[in-house]
Every structure is written in structure tokens, then in C-alpha cells.
Design a protein around this motif. Structure first.
Motif, PDB file in Angstrom:
ATOM      1  N   TYR A 189      -8.175   2.605   0.340  1.00  6.71           N
ATOM      2  CA  TYR A 189      -7.423   2.136   1.504  1.00  6.71           C
ATOM      3  C   TYR A 189      -7.954   0.800   2.002  1.00  6.71           C
ATOM      4  O   TYR A 189      -7.202  -0.005   2.557  1.00  6.71           O
ATOM      5  CB  TYR A 189      -7.413   3.191   2.605  1.00  6.71           C
ATOM      6  CG  TYR A 189      -6.646   4.431   2.188  1.00  6.71           C
ATOM      7  CD1 TYR A 189      -5.263   4.384   1.997  1.00  6.71           C
ATOM      8  CD2 TYR A 189      -7.294   5.629   1.956  1.00  6.71           C
ATOM      9  CE1 TYR A 189      -4.556   5.499   1.594  1.00  6.71           C
ATOM     10  CE2 TYR A 189      -6.592   6.760   1.556  1.00  6.71           C
ATOM     11  CZ  TYR A 189      -5.224   6.682   1.375  1.00  6.71           C
ATOM     12  OH  TYR A 189      -4.518   7.786   0.970  1.00  6.71           O
ATOM     13  N   ILE A 196      -3.112  -6.597   1.960  1.00  7.38           N
ATOM     14  CA  ILE A 196      -2.177  -6.883   3.055  1.00  7.38           C
ATOM     15  C   ILE A 196      -2.664  -8.079   3.869  1.00  7.38           C
ATOM     16  O   ILE A 196      -1.887  -8.998   4.165  1.00  7.38           O
ATOM     17  CB  ILE A 196      -1.998  -5.648   3.961  1.00  7.38           C
ATOM     18  CG1 ILE A 196      -1.335  -4.517   3.190  1.00  7.38           C
ATOM     19  CG2 ILE A 196      -1.191  -6.008   5.214  1.00  7.38           C
ATOM     20  CD1 ILE A 196      -1.416  -3.165   3.891  1.00  7.38           C
ATOM     21  N   ALA A 214       9.886   2.339   2.800  1.00 10.77           N
ATOM     22  CA  ALA A 214       9.013   3.041   3.752  1.00 10.77           C
ATOM     23  C   ALA A 214       8.681   4.441   3.247  1.00 10.77           C
ATOM     24  O   ALA A 214       7.517   4.862   3.259  1.00 10.77           O
ATOM     25  CB  ALA A 214       9.675   3.105   5.129  1.00 10.77           C
ATOM     26  N   LEU A 257       6.433   4.126   0.045  1.00 13.85           N
ATOM     27  CA  LEU A 257       5.069   3.678   0.359  1.00 13.85           C
ATOM     28  C   LEU A 257       4.260   4.779   1.034  1.00 13.85           C
ATOM     29  O   LEU A 257       3.082   4.978   0.697  1.00 13.85           O
ATOM     30  CB  LEU A 257       5.101   2.420   1.225  1.00 13.85           C
ATOM     31  CG  LEU A 257       5.542   1.156   0.492  1.00 13.85           C
ATOM     32  CD1 LEU A 257       5.855   0.039   1.472  1.00 13.85           C
ATOM     33  CD2 LEU A 257       4.484   0.721  -0.511  1.00 13.85           C
ATOM     34  N   LEU A 298       0.893   6.396  -0.575  1.00  9.56           N
ATOM     35  CA  LEU A 298      -0.393   6.442   0.149  1.00  9.56           C
ATOM     36  C   LEU A 298      -0.926   7.875   0.234  1.00  9.56           C
ATOM     37  O   LEU A 298      -2.130   8.105   0.102  1.00  9.56           O
ATOM     38  CB  LEU A 298      -0.240   5.837   1.546  1.00  9.56           C
ATOM     39  CG  LEU A 298      -0.015   4.325   1.579  1.00  9.56           C
ATOM     40  CD1 LEU A 298       0.380   3.871   2.971  1.00  9.56           C
ATOM     41  CD2 LEU A 298      -1.244   3.572   1.088  1.00  9.56           C
ATOM     42  N   CYS A 350       1.057  -0.558  -3.505  1.00  3.30           N
ATOM     43  CA  CYS A 350       1.154  -0.255  -2.073  1.00  3.30           C
ATOM     44  C   CYS A 350       0.774  -1.465  -1.221  1.00  3.30           C
ATOM     45  O   CYS A 350       1.469  -1.791  -0.255  1.00  3.30           O
ATOM     46  CB  CYS A 350       0.261   0.922  -1.698  1.00  3.30           C
ATOM     47  SG  CYS A 350       0.906   2.507  -2.212  1.00  3.30           S
ATOM     48  N   ILE A 370       3.548  -3.058   1.126  1.00  2.00           N
ATOM     49  CA  ILE A 370       3.388  -3.068   2.580  1.00  2.00           C
ATOM     50  C   ILE A 370       3.423  -4.497   3.111  1.00  2.00           C
ATOM     51  O   ILE A 370       4.011  -4.764   4.165  1.00  2.00           O
ATOM     52  CB  ILE A 370       2.098  -2.330   2.999  1.00  2.00           C
ATOM     53  CG1 ILE A 370       2.237  -0.835   2.679  1.00  2.00           C
ATOM     54  CG2 ILE A 370       1.810  -2.543   4.484  1.00  2.00           C
ATOM     55  CD1 ILE A 370       0.941  -0.049   2.796  1.00  2.00           C
ATOM     56  N   PHE A 410       6.967  -5.410   3.174  1.00  2.00           N
ATOM     57  CA  PHE A 410       7.616  -4.551   4.176  1.00  2.00           C
ATOM     58  C   PHE A 410       7.372  -5.091   5.587  1.00  2.00           C
ATOM     59  O   PHE A 410       8.288  -5.136   6.407  1.00  2.00           O
ATOM     60  CB  PHE A 410       7.090  -3.118   4.040  1.00  2.00           C
ATOM     61  CG  PHE A 410       7.730  -2.146   4.977  1.00  2.00           C
ATOM     62  CD1 PHE A 410       8.976  -1.615   4.682  1.00  2.00           C
ATOM     63  CD2 PHE A 410       7.095  -1.760   6.143  1.00  2.00           C
ATOM     64  CE1 PHE A 410       9.579  -0.713   5.552  1.00  2.00           C
ATOM     65  CE2 PHE A 410       7.694  -0.858   7.015  1.00  2.00           C
ATOM     66  CZ  PHE A 410       8.934  -0.329   6.723  1.00  2.00           C
ATOM     67  N   ILE A 411       6.151  -5.522   5.864  1.00  2.00           N
ATOM     68  CA  ILE A 411       5.818  -6.101   7.174  1.00  2.00           C
ATOM     69  C   ILE A 411       6.722  -7.303   7.450  1.00  2.00           C
ATOM     70  O   ILE A 411       7.245  -7.453   8.562  1.00  2.00           O
ATOM     71  CB  ILE A 411       4.328  -6.500   7.238  1.00  2.00           C
ATOM     72  CG1 ILE A 411       3.456  -5.243   7.286  1.00  2.00           C
ATOM     73  CG2 ILE A 411       4.040  -7.407   8.436  1.00  2.00           C
ATOM     74  CD1 ILE A 411       1.969  -5.516   7.087  1.00  2.00           C
TER      75      ILE A 411
END
Length: 155
Positions: free
Chosen positions: A4, A11, A65, A68, A72, A94, A98, A101-102
Motif C-alpha cells: 500500500y 499516486i 472505482a 480498484l 486493493l 492500482c 487511482i 481516477f483522482i
């Protein structure tokens, strides 16, 4: 968990590069990095890969969404069962997913900037850091499945 943290680092790196382009360039502005072969060109991509599905918010927001979040969760659930390469490939996908996606949720478009023109008269799409990680993750997963999964299954 380290996986993570890698997602978060991807990201942050992606969003930092996009912020630098977004805040310092005008849409369509292009700066040479290596002549006309590699340029930084600010593009606002309102679709998915290659600008497909513009204005298709179900495909661009809801579906990613769900996928993802599922990915995760899978990273956590399968961290001790799947190979490190398999997990790392999903982590890359991922992180990049993400990052894009943001952009879609916050801006309504994805900021793209890497403009490569290796082949004259071939208009390769402009892409970003997130796209690089998504493609690297897909490639890594493909190589893992093709070359390593069979070896692991024999053990």
C-alpha cells in the motif's frame, strides 16, 4: 503494509507531475525534451485510453472505482498466497488507476503530458505517469502468467 505504501508513492508521484504540468503550462502547450522526438505536451484527456469513451461516466468512474476497490482488497487477501510479482503488478495497476481516477473525479479529465514521436507520421497518444504504471503492471502480470505461473504450479 509495503504494498500500500508503493501504491501511495505511485499516486503521489503521478499527482506531483500532473500538478507541475497543470500549474505551469497551458492546454496544448508543448516543450521539447529531446528535439521533436520526446516532448512535454499538456493535454486534457476526457476519455480513457486513446480518448475512448468520452463522457461515458459509468465506464470512466463507476467501473474503475469498483475494480480498484476489489483489487486493493485482493492485494490484502492474497498477499501470502500470490507471488510477489503478481502482487506488484496489481499494485502498479492500482497506483496508476487511482492516479487517473483522482483526475477524472476532481477535474473531469485526466492530465496527460508525455508526447513521444519515435515514428514519423504515427500519432502516438500523449500519456502520463499513471499510464506508465498501468501498462508496466499489465505487462508484468502478463509475463508472470505466461512464464512463471506454470513453474509455480509444478511445484
Amino acid at each position: 503494509m509495503i504494498y500500500y505504501l508503493v501504491v501511495a508513492a505511485i499516486i503521489l508521484f503521478d499527482q506531483l507531475i500532473k500538478y507541475l504540468v497543470f500549474s505551469n503550462m497551458n492546454v496544448g502547450q508543448s516543450l521539447p525534451v529531446i528535439g521533436d522526438i520526446i516532448r512535454i505536451t499538456y493535454v486534457q484527456n476526457q476519455g480513457a485510453a486513446f480518448s475512448m469513451w468520452e463522457q461515458q461516466w459509468i465506464i470512466l468512474i463507476v467501473l474503475p472505482a469498483v475494480v480498484l476497490v476489489a483489487a486493493l482488497v485482493l492485494i490484502y487477501m492474497k498477499r501470502n498466497l500470490w507471488s510477489r510479482i503478481t502482487i506488484l503488478s496489481i499494485v502498479f495497476i492500482c497506483g496508476g488507476g487511482i492516479g487517473n481516477f483522482i483526475d477524472r473525479v476532481s477535474r473531469g479529465y485526466v492530465v496527460d503530458m508525455f508526447d513521444c514521436r519515435f515514428i514519423p507520421s504515427f500519432d502516438f497518444p500523449v500519456f502520463n505517469v499513471a499510464d506508465i504504471f498501468i501498462c508496466a503492471g499489465c505487462g508484468l502480470l502478463l509475463l508472470d502468467v505466461i512464464f512463471l505461473e506454470g513453474k509455480r504450479a509444478k511445484k
